[in-house]
Design a protein around this motif. Sequence first.
Motif, short mmCIF file in Angstrom:
data_model
loop_
_atom_site.label_atom_id
_atom_site.label_comp_id
_atom_site.label_asym_id
_atom_site.label_seq_id
_atom_site.Cartn_x
_atom_site.Cartn_y
_atom_site.Cartn_z
N GLY A 276 -16.30 -4.55 53.09
CA GLY A 276 -16.91 -4.69 51.76
C GLY A 276 -18.10 -5.57 52.30
N LYS A 277 -18.46 -6.21 50.58
CA LYS A 277 -19.65 -7.26 50.57
C LYS A 277 -19.32 -8.59 50.24
N ILE A 278 -17.93 -8.93 49.90
CA ILE A 278 -17.73 -10.26 49.63
C ILE A 278 -16.60 -10.93 50.71
N SER A 279 -16.63 -12.14 51.04
CA SER A 279 -16.08 -12.79 51.88
C SER A 279 -14.37 -12.46 51.88
N PRO A 280 -13.73 -12.69 50.76
CA PRO A 280 -12.45 -12.58 50.35
C PRO A 280 -11.86 -11.41 50.79
N GLY A 281 -12.73 -10.20 50.66
CA GLY A 281 -12.17 -8.93 51.03
C GLY A 281 -11.69 -8.32 49.88
N TYR A 282 -11.62 -8.69 48.78
CA TYR A 282 -11.01 -8.05 47.47
C TYR A 282 -12.10 -7.14 47.08
N ILE B 284 -6.30 -19.55 74.03
CA ILE B 284 -6.96 -18.32 73.18
C ILE B 284 -8.56 -18.41 73.54
N SER B 285 -9.23 -17.51 74.29
CA SER B 285 -10.84 -17.52 74.14
C SER B 285 -11.28 -16.13 73.48
N TYR B 286 -12.56 -16.56 73.30
CA TYR B 286 -13.30 -15.77 72.01
C TYR B 286 -14.48 -15.07 72.52
N SER B 287 -14.75 -14.15 72.24
CA SER B 287 -15.89 -13.31 72.54
C SER B 287 -16.47 -12.35 71.46
N ASP B 288 -17.78 -12.06 71.40
CA ASP B 288 -18.31 -11.20 70.58
C ASP B 288 -18.30 -9.82 70.95
N LEU B 289 -18.18 -8.91 70.00
CA LEU B 289 -18.04 -7.56 69.98
C LEU B 289 -19.19 -6.74 69.33
N SER B 290 -19.63 -5.71 70.16
CA SER B 290 -20.86 -4.97 69.62
C SER B 290 -20.28 -4.08 68.58
N GLY B 291 -20.95 -3.62 67.63
CA GLY B 291 -20.62 -2.55 66.75
C GLY B 291 -19.87 -2.92 65.42
N ILE B 292 -19.15 -4.21 65.57
CA ILE B 292 -18.23 -4.28 64.45
C ILE B 292 -18.46 -5.67 64.11
N GLY B 293 -19.20 -6.46 64.99
CA GLY B 293 -19.50 -7.86 64.95
C GLY B 293 -20.06 -8.44 63.79
N ALA B 294 -20.87 -9.66 63.86
CA ALA B 294 -21.61 -10.14 62.77
C ALA B 294 -22.68 -9.30 62.40
N GLU B 295 -23.04 -9.05 61.10
CA GLU B 295 -23.99 -8.15 60.57
C GLU B 295 -24.35 -8.76 59.21
N GLU B 296 -25.45 -8.60 58.91
CA GLU B 296 -26.08 -9.45 57.52
C GLU B 296 -25.56 -8.70 56.50
N GLY B 297 -25.41 -9.17 55.51
CA GLY B 297 -24.75 -8.67 54.02
C GLY B 297 -23.49 -7.71 54.40
N VAL B 298 -22.68 -7.74 55.49
CA VAL B 298 -21.59 -6.79 55.67
C VAL B 298 -20.39 -7.68 56.05
N MET B 299 -19.27 -7.34 55.33
CA MET B 299 -17.96 -8.08 55.63
C MET B 299 -17.15 -7.02 56.36
N ARG B 300 -16.46 -7.47 57.49
CA ARG B 300 -15.35 -6.73 58.00
C ARG B 300 -14.31 -7.94 58.38
N LEU C 216 -21.16 -13.01 56.71
CA LEU C 216 -19.70 -12.88 56.31
C LEU C 216 -18.67 -12.69 57.39
N PRO C 217 -17.64 -12.70 57.05
CA PRO C 217 -16.56 -12.46 58.08
C PRO C 217 -16.83 -11.07 58.89
N PHE C 218 -16.49 -11.28 60.48
CA PHE C 218 -16.72 -10.03 60.97
C PHE C 218 -15.54 -9.91 62.06
N VAL C 219 -15.45 -8.83 62.76
CA VAL C 219 -14.27 -8.88 63.63
C VAL C 219 -14.92 -9.29 65.32
N GLU C 220 -14.06 -10.22 65.92
CA GLU C 220 -14.13 -10.72 66.91
C GLU C 220 -13.07 -10.52 67.83
N ARG C 221 -13.37 -10.52 69.41
CA ARG C 221 -12.19 -10.28 70.14
C ARG C 221 -11.69 -11.64 70.62
#
Length: 343
Positions: free
Chosen positions: A80-86, A44-60, A323-328
């Motif tokens: 949301g705004k916390i790492s676990p997503g609850y 598996i290889s990984y790469s950044d996504l624009s639009g839903i990637g790492a963003e300060e204060g935002v959890m995806r 916080l967690p974000f979405v990555e490809r």
Amino acid sequence: MDSLTKKLNFMKRTSIELSFAAALFAVTSLAAVAEDRPIGTVTISYSDLSGIGAEEGVMRRDPSDIVKVDGIYYVWYSKGKISPGYDATIWCATSSDGHKWTEKGMALAKGEAGTWEGASVFTPNILVAEDRYWLFYTGTSRTFGKGFNPDSKIGIAVSDSPDGPWERLATNPALRNSDNADDFDSHLIDDACLLVRDGRYWFYYKGRQLGKSPAQTQMGVAIADKPEGPYVKYENNPVIPGNHEVMVWPQDSGVAAMIGTTGPKPITRSILYSDDGFHFSKTHNIIAVPTAAGAYRPEAFTQSGKGKHIEWGVHIGKQKGFLPFVERFDVKVEESLSDSPDR
């Protein structure tokens, strides 16, 4: 100690021993089958996504599987705004190439206060059936905090368009944790993943038993004749004795499952395969397994019998200070058994 107490303690010890023996047998069987065949490798290889990637204060996090509608890719995820997503609600993003994404907005809000989904809705996934879109999601009634212990159940919302609006089914929740304390899913259920097989709807999910830890999560399946249910749990659940995240896809005429870092060592960081959707054996080891992944699965709802190894998808990315974000992720398969005539 009176005779009744002695008898109850004996029965409890016997139940625990039988449960352990069953789990050990399942893992041993998987390992034995794996030894009879060559094991491939998935890198598996990984790469950044624009639009839903790492963003300060935002959890995806916890992205769904990906569907393509009129040339556009869609993905849903917890935001949301916390790492676990609850504390999350469910959002949607679209892309024309799978790399550059546009966040479209919230797809599903929390339920009414005090209901089974009043504190958070999260871990979405999608089913396309009967020319409609069925958004499966997990909900909890408990607010995140010290000593938090989720009481999650799974519901469904439906729309005529992937863009919404979404209407919750009156029959929700679609799947509940078991009332039997001895069942593998008696504490909670989560993480829906859908396939269409033999004209029926297969709903894979993870469950945890009362008194067990997250590391002891296992995987089951429920099946329905209609996309809205009712979903009936397979009587011999769990089908996989591990796996904290659920990702399955059609492969040839069977089902493949990606197993993460949770579970018995013989099956972690691997891909398993099943001809019948119930009994799985190991086919590949995975190098750098993704976390809570969703994949592009073009054959998931077609019943074509021509499913292949997944090629790409999205998962939870992690980066210091965010916080967690979405990555490809992208998949390279070596020594594939997908075309083996004797599998």
